[in-house]
Design a protein around this motif. Structure first.
Motif, PDB file in Angstrom:
ATOM      1  N   ASP A  70       0.807  -1.224   0.000  1.00  0.00           N
ATOM      2  CA  ASP A  70       0.000   0.000   0.000  1.00  0.00           C
ATOM      3  C   ASP A  70       0.839   1.273   0.000  1.00  0.00           C
ATOM      4  OD1 ASP A  70      -2.351  -1.487   0.016  1.00  0.00           O
ATOM      5  OD2 ASP A  70      -2.438  -1.539   2.203  1.00  0.00           O
ATOM      6  N   LEU A  71       2.154   1.124  -0.061  1.00  0.00           N
ATOM      7  CA  LEU A  71       3.048   2.281  -0.078  1.00  0.00           C
ATOM      8  C   LEU A  71       2.949   2.974  -1.430  1.00  0.00           C
ATOM      9  CD1 LEU A  71       5.211   3.655   1.724  1.00  0.00           C
ATOM     10  CD2 LEU A  71       6.909   2.205   0.584  1.00  0.00           C
ATOM     11  N   GLU A  72       2.688   4.260  -1.412  1.00  0.00           N
ATOM     12  CA  GLU A  72       2.564   5.026  -2.653  1.00  0.00           C
ATOM     13  C   GLU A  72       3.924   5.182  -3.332  1.00  0.00           C
ATOM     14  OE1 GLU A  72      -0.227   6.285  -4.107  1.00  0.00           O
ATOM     15  OE2 GLU A  72      -1.386   5.258  -2.571  1.00  0.00           O
ATOM     16  N   PRO A  73       3.956   5.203  -4.662  1.00  0.00           N
ATOM     17  CA  PRO A  73       5.212   5.480  -5.361  1.00  0.00           C
ATOM     18  C   PRO A  73       5.796   6.817  -4.891  1.00  0.00           C
ATOM     19  CG  PRO A  73       3.585   4.664  -6.900  1.00  0.00           C
ATOM     20  CD  PRO A  73       2.867   4.902  -5.594  1.00  0.00           C
ATOM     21  N   GLY A  74       7.116   6.860  -4.783  1.00  0.00           N
ATOM     22  CA  GLY A  74       7.789   8.063  -4.306  1.00  0.00           C
ATOM     23  C   GLY A  74       7.811   8.172  -2.790  1.00  0.00           C
ATOM     24  N   SER A  75       7.404   7.099  -2.104  1.00  0.00           N
ATOM     25  CA  SER A  75       7.359   7.101  -0.644  1.00  0.00           C
ATOM     26  C   SER A  75       8.328   6.062  -0.095  1.00  0.00           C
ATOM     27  CB  SER A  75       5.942   6.801  -0.156  1.00  0.00           C
ATOM     28  OG  SER A  75       5.061   7.828  -0.556  1.00  0.00           O
ATOM     29  N   SER A  76       8.513   6.110   1.211  1.00  0.00           N
ATOM     30  CA  SER A  76       9.404   5.147   1.857  1.00  0.00           C
ATOM     31  C   SER A  76       8.748   4.619   3.120  1.00  0.00           C
ATOM     32  CB  SER A  76      10.756   5.791   2.174  1.00  0.00           C
ATOM     33  OG  SER A  76      10.581   6.923   2.994  1.00  0.00           O
ATOM     34  N   ALA A  77       9.331   3.555   3.647  1.00  0.00           N
ATOM     35  CA  ALA A  77       8.807   2.947   4.870  1.00  0.00           C
ATOM     36  C   ALA A  77       9.964   2.372   5.676  1.00  0.00           C
ATOM     37  CB  ALA A  77       7.813   1.835   4.534  1.00  0.00           C
ATOM     38  N   ALA A  78       9.791   2.405   6.986  1.00  0.00           N
ATOM     39  CA  ALA A  78      10.693   1.709   7.897  1.00  0.00           C
ATOM     40  C   ALA A  78       9.958   0.462   8.357  1.00  0.00           C
ATOM     41  CB  ALA A  78      11.051   2.589   9.087  1.00  0.00           C
TER      42      ALA A  78
END
Length: 139
Positions: free
Chosen positions: A86-94
């Motif tokens: 579900d992470l949008e393109p251009g985004s990041s996650a830890a």
């Protein structure tokens, strides 16, 4: 070990500013949690996900590396795919895997008193708040 949890924290637009690091450090220093695995995931505009182990993180001060006491490789490729779906393109996650070390003394006390843990359910705070909002005030 104590109970282990996996969380994924998204940063829309890859706007990670390091604000969570001091709070994580407090939890680690206080013996509340031990971070046992971690990844930083970045989804590019085409939807491809690039990963960096927390221990190899290239933040300015190396603070992320310090948090990772041990990196066990517990997060699989399938886990990453699910956690970043579900992470949008251009985004990041830890993606953080941590042991709830606060639970170890309680676990030992339970075992020492011949007890057996029958269930362990985690309810998100937002769900509890929604339920409490529907409960009439007793004033």
């Amino acid at each position: 070990m104590g109970p282990v949890e996996v969380i994924a924290v998204g940063f829309p637009g890859s706007q990670f500013n390091g604000g969570i690091i001091p709070e994580l450090q407090k939890l680690v220093d206080g013996g509340v949690i031990t971070i046992i695995d971690g990844l930083l995931a970045t989804k590019d505009e085409s939807g491809e996900v690039a990963l960096a182990e927390l221990g190899e993180a290239d933040d300015d001060s190396g603070r992320l590396r310090v948090l990772a006491e041990r990196i066990d490789g517990l997060v699989s490729d399938e886990d990453v795919a699910e956690l970043t779906a579900d992470l949008e393109p251009g985004s990041s996650a830890a993606i953080l895997v941590f042991e709830n070390t606060w639970m170890k003394p309680l676990r030992d006390a339970i075992v020492g008193s011949s007890g057996v843990l029958l269930s362990n359910v985690r309810v998100p705070g937002s769900v509890v708040e929604e339920i409490l909002a529907t409960v009439p005030d007793e004033d």
